[in-house]
Scaffold this motif. Structure first.
Motif, PDB file in Angstrom:
ATOM      1  N   ALA A 106     105.218  17.420  49.515  1.00  0.00           N
ATOM      2  CA  ALA A 106     104.900  18.717  50.111  1.00  0.00           C
ATOM      3  C   ALA A 106     103.868  18.575  51.221  1.00  0.00           C
ATOM      4  CB  ALA A 106     104.389  19.672  49.031  1.00  0.00           C
ATOM      5  N   PHE A 107     102.927  17.660  51.051  1.00  0.00           N
ATOM      6  CA  PHE A 107     101.900  17.449  52.071  1.00  0.00           C
ATOM      7  C   PHE A 107     102.512  16.926  53.366  1.00  0.00           C
ATOM      8  CE2 PHE A 107      98.833  14.707  54.230  1.00  0.00           C
ATOM      9  CZ  PHE A 107      97.747  15.558  54.358  1.00  0.00           C
ATOM     10  N   TRP A 108     103.386  15.936  53.261  1.00  0.00           N
ATOM     11  CA  TRP A 108     104.005  15.389  54.476  1.00  0.00           C
ATOM     12  C   TRP A 108     104.998  16.373  55.083  1.00  0.00           C
ATOM     13  CZ3 TRP A 108     101.117  12.066  56.415  1.00  0.00           C
ATOM     14  CH2 TRP A 108     100.488  11.080  55.661  1.00  0.00           C
ATOM     15  N   ASN A 109     105.682  17.151  54.267  1.00  0.00           N
ATOM     16  CA  ASN A 109     106.547  18.202  54.812  1.00  0.00           C
ATOM     17  C   ASN A 109     105.734  19.215  55.608  1.00  0.00           C
ATOM     18  OD1 ASN A 109     108.923  17.149  53.789  1.00  0.00           O
ATOM     19  ND2 ASN A 109     108.881  18.397  51.938  1.00  0.00           N
ATOM     20  N   THR A 110     104.594  19.633  55.042  1.00  0.00           N
ATOM     21  CA  THR A 110     103.740  20.596  55.732  1.00  0.00           C
ATOM     22  C   THR A 110     103.232  20.029  57.051  1.00  0.00           C
ATOM     23  OG1 THR A 110     103.045  21.500  53.593  1.00  0.00           O
ATOM     24  CG2 THR A 110     101.683  22.015  55.498  1.00  0.00           C
ATOM     25  N   THR A 114     104.382  21.308  60.767  1.00  0.00           N
ATOM     26  CA  THR A 114     103.316  21.862  61.605  1.00  0.00           C
ATOM     27  C   THR A 114     103.264  21.165  62.959  1.00  0.00           C
ATOM     28  OG1 THR A 114     102.006  22.468  59.663  1.00  0.00           O
ATOM     29  CG2 THR A 114     100.843  22.248  61.754  1.00  0.00           C
ATOM     30  N   VAL A 115     103.235  19.849  62.951  1.00  0.00           N
ATOM     31  CA  VAL A 115     103.134  19.103  64.212  1.00  0.00           C
ATOM     32  C   VAL A 115     104.346  19.366  65.095  1.00  0.00           C
ATOM     33  CG1 VAL A 115     103.045  16.791  65.208  1.00  0.00           C
ATOM     34  CG2 VAL A 115     101.658  17.329  63.196  1.00  0.00           C
ATOM     35  N   THR A 116     105.539  19.338  64.504  1.00  0.00           N
ATOM     36  CA  THR A 116     106.758  19.500  65.300  1.00  0.00           C
ATOM     37  C   THR A 116     106.865  20.905  65.878  1.00  0.00           C
ATOM     38  OG1 THR A 116     107.828  17.911  63.819  1.00  0.00           O
ATOM     39  CG2 THR A 116     109.242  19.179  65.287  1.00  0.00           C
ATOM     40  N   THR A 117     106.678  21.910  65.042  1.00  0.00           N
ATOM     41  CA  THR A 117     106.822  23.282  65.519  1.00  0.00           C
ATOM     42  C   THR A 117     105.753  23.647  66.537  1.00  0.00           C
ATOM     43  OG1 THR A 117     105.564  24.055  63.593  1.00  0.00           O
ATOM     44  CG2 THR A 117     107.965  24.074  63.430  1.00  0.00           C
ATOM     45  N   ALA A 245      92.489  29.356  76.754  1.00  0.00           N
ATOM     46  CA  ALA A 245      93.484  30.207  76.107  1.00  0.00           C
ATOM     47  C   ALA A 245      94.541  29.384  75.388  1.00  0.00           C
ATOM     48  CB  ALA A 245      94.143  31.120  77.142  1.00  0.00           C
ATOM     49  N   LEU A 246      94.923  28.247  75.974  1.00  0.00           N
ATOM     50  CA  LEU A 246      95.937  27.399  75.357  1.00  0.00           C
ATOM     51  C   LEU A 246      95.433  26.798  74.051  1.00  0.00           C
ATOM     52  CD1 LEU A 246      98.722  26.091  75.547  1.00  0.00           C
ATOM     53  CD2 LEU A 246      97.694  24.264  76.904  1.00  0.00           C
ATOM     54  N   LEU A 247      94.175  26.361  74.016  1.00  0.00           N
ATOM     55  CA  LEU A 247      93.627  25.776  72.798  1.00  0.00           C
ATOM     56  C   LEU A 247      93.526  26.811  71.686  1.00  0.00           C
ATOM     57  CD1 LEU A 247      90.824  23.343  74.012  1.00  0.00           C
ATOM     58  CD2 LEU A 247      93.041  22.781  73.028  1.00  0.00           C
ATOM     59  N   VAL A 248      93.153  28.031  72.028  1.00  0.00           N
ATOM     60  CA  VAL A 248      93.085  29.089  71.017  1.00  0.00           C
ATOM     61  C   VAL A 248      94.482  29.385  70.468  1.00  0.00           C
ATOM     62  CG1 VAL A 248      92.559  31.528  70.649  1.00  0.00           C
ATOM     63  CG2 VAL A 248      90.984  30.102  71.941  1.00  0.00           C
ATOM     64  N   ALA A 249      95.488  29.420  71.345  1.00  0.00           N
ATOM     65  CA  ALA A 249      96.858  29.669  70.892  1.00  0.00           C
ATOM     66  C   ALA A 249      97.338  28.543  69.977  1.00  0.00           C
ATOM     67  CB  ALA A 249      97.784  29.808  72.105  1.00  0.00           C
ATOM     68  N   VAL A 250      97.077  27.301  70.355  1.00  0.00           N
ATOM     69  CA  VAL A 250      97.487  26.167  69.523  1.00  0.00           C
ATOM     70  C   VAL A 250      96.741  26.182  68.190  1.00  0.00           C
ATOM     71  CG1 VAL A 250      97.512  23.653  69.378  1.00  0.00           C
ATOM     72  CG2 VAL A 250      98.155  24.774  71.511  1.00  0.00           C
ATOM     73  N   LEU A 251      95.462  26.534  68.206  1.00  0.00           N
ATOM     74  CA  LEU A 251      94.691  26.602  66.960  1.00  0.00           C
ATOM     75  C   LEU A 251      95.268  27.647  66.018  1.00  0.00           C
ATOM     76  CD1 LEU A 251      92.256  26.008  65.154  1.00  0.00           C
ATOM     77  CD2 LEU A 251      90.934  27.627  66.539  1.00  0.00           C
ATOM     78  N   LEU A 255      97.049  26.739  62.327  1.00  0.00           N
ATOM     79  CA  LEU A 255      96.592  27.281  61.055  1.00  0.00           C
ATOM     80  C   LEU A 255      97.681  28.110  60.380  1.00  0.00           C
ATOM     81  CD1 LEU A 255      92.937  28.351  61.977  1.00  0.00           C
ATOM     82  CD2 LEU A 255      93.790  26.164  61.137  1.00  0.00           C
ATOM     83  N   ASP A 256      98.466  28.812  61.166  1.00  0.00           N
ATOM     84  CA  ASP A 256      99.550  29.597  60.589  1.00  0.00           C
ATOM     85  C   ASP A 256     100.668  28.710  60.066  1.00  0.00           C
ATOM     86  OD1 ASP A 256     100.867  31.899  59.832  1.00  0.00           O
ATOM     87  OD2 ASP A 256     101.829  32.200  61.773  1.00  0.00           O
ATOM     88  N   ALA A 257     100.979  27.631  60.786  1.00  0.00           N
ATOM     89  CA  ALA A 257     102.053  26.732  60.355  1.00  0.00           C
ATOM     90  C   ALA A 257     101.670  25.940  59.114  1.00  0.00           C
ATOM     91  CB  ALA A 257     102.430  25.782  61.493  1.00  0.00           C
ATOM     92  N   LEU A 258     100.385  25.619  58.965  1.00  0.00           N
ATOM     93  CA  LEU A 258      99.958  24.902  57.767  1.00  0.00           C
ATOM     94  C   LEU A 258     100.144  25.741  56.511  1.00  0.00           C
ATOM     95  CD1 LEU A 258      96.682  23.169  59.044  1.00  0.00           C
ATOM     96  CD2 LEU A 258      98.829  22.049  58.397  1.00  0.00           C
ATOM     97  N   ARG A 259     100.151  27.053  56.664  1.00  0.00           N
ATOM     98  CA  ARG A 259     100.361  27.946  55.517  1.00  0.00           C
ATOM     99  C   ARG A 259     101.801  28.442  55.441  1.00  0.00           C
ATOM    100  NH1 ARG A 259      98.265  32.293  56.609  1.00  0.00           N
ATOM    101  NH2 ARG A 259      97.568  31.970  58.753  1.00  0.00           N
ATOM    102  N   MET A 260     102.719  27.724  56.054  1.00  0.00           N
ATOM    103  CA  MET A 260     104.112  28.162  56.117  1.00  0.00           C
ATOM    104  C   MET A 260     104.703  28.305  54.719  1.00  0.00           C
ATOM    105  SD  MET A 260     107.335  26.341  58.058  1.00  0.00           S
ATOM    106  CE  MET A 260     106.404  26.236  59.577  1.00  0.00           C
TER     107      MET A 260
END
Length: 343
Positions: A106-110, A114-117, A245-251, A255-260
């Motif tokens: 589950a950790f590697w899936n997360t 996250t990285v890919t999306t 602005a780009l760094l805030v969007a990526v951040l 964080l949202d993708a890690l909680r997918m």
């Protein structure tokens, strides 16, 4: 007649040269921003109170719950326990021991999702922002159509893409052969990545567009006069100025993708090894009335998300509260010169 000369008066003694005394310390006038700071704190306090109730309290309860086991038969007494026994750190030890294979999967899936999306969403989002920033006829319609996927709820997005990735759906009709997208395998990861990128890339594009609109046109005009091409202007002007602005969007997206949870849960299903994330693993434990292990998974996910956020803010300089992405530094005050001393 002889002139009478008056005796000269003795000269007064020379005044003693005393060292100059330090000027009296003046009382600083009250700062004009003191009242503004108090008003700001008063206005922000309800938000902080709500965040404390919604975020801080559940975190403390989850940390406490992770130290307790599940109700069941006590091997020492042979009786069924009515309360959850205190087990200390046994839940965490079991995660990295007996249940280690499922946890690391589950950790590697997360991490992989996250990285890919986030990478694809950043590239596509920047391209969307550049398109929406250009002046052309029908720009408002293009902006509205690009933002539609972000406005659709995630549950509806999962059902929509589940229909697209059905065995007789549009995806298989386009590629020309049948693929079981919603079963186990790497194609299940591909389905989740495509659906998530389709939904959330407009969010990155919207934030980057806000950063592009504050760049003056004179900067591009000066670079164009100096002979800079399109790629050079994008590399040396657009990217540096849009970086905050780009760094805030990526951040936010990281964080949202890690909680997918909801998208793979609806699109692929529960207990699928290919797409099971840490959030899905915690939900599965809680659904089986194993709240102690579920809280342990939640605590580990919280620490993981916190470390990623800290790395973004400290190492990459993501600016979420300031103006320039750097922490405010206290100004060094120069010592006052005594009066009468030339500069």
């Amino acid at each position: 007649m002889a002139e009478t000369q008056t005796p000269a008066r003795p000269a007064p003694p020379a005044a003693r040269s005393e060292p100059p005394t330090a000027p009296a310390r003046r009382r600083r006038p009250p700062r004009a921003t003191a009242g503004t700071a108090r008003l700001a704190a008063l206005l922000v306090s309800p938000t902080l109170l709500v965040l404390g109730v919604v975020v801080l309290y559940p975190t403390i309860v989850a940390l406490q719950q992770s130290l307790y086991g599940t109700r069941g038969l006590d091997p020492k007494t042979g009786f069924v326990e009515d309360s959850e026994p205190f087990v200390g750190l046994q839940n965490f030890a079991a995660i990295f021991g007996e249940a280690g294979s499922r946890f690391w999967n589950a950790f590697w899936n997360t991490t992989f999702l996250t990285v890919t999306t986030v990478l694809l969403e950043t590239l596509i989002g920047v391209a969307m922002a550049l398109i929406m920033h250009r002046a052309f006829r029908g720009r408002a319609l293009v902006r509205a159509s690009i933002l539609i996927p972000w406005a659709i709820p995630t549950a509806v997005t999962g059902l929509l893409w589940r229909w697209i990735f059905h065995s007789d759906g549009i995806a298989n009709a386009l590629i020309g052969h049948q693929v079981l997208w919603t079963t186990e395998g790497f194609h299940a990861k591909v389905a989740v990545i495509v659906a998530d990128v389709w939904k959330t890339a407009p969010f990155v594009g919207l934030l980057v567009l806000a950063g592009l609109q504050v760049i003056p046109d004179e900067v591009y005009e000066a670079a164009r006069i100096d002979g800079a091409g399109v790629l050079r202007r994008f590399r040396h002007i657009t990217l540096p100025l849009v970086k905050p602005a780009l760094l805030v969007a990526v951040l936010f997206r990281t964080l949202d993708a890690l909680r997918m949870f909801d998208l793979p849960y609806i699109l692929i299903g529960a207990q699928k090894t290919s797409v099971e994330t840490l959030s899905m693993l915690a939900q599965d434990q809680a659904a089986n009335v194993r709240f102690g292990p579920a809280s342990a998974y939640a605590v580990i996910l919280f620490v993981y998300v916190f470390l990623i956020a800290l790395a973004f803010v400290r190492l990459l300089g993501a600016d979420i509260v300031g103006d320039d992405g750097r922490p405010a530094r206290r100004r060094r005050r120069l010592p006052r010169r005594p009066q009468g001393v030339a500069a």
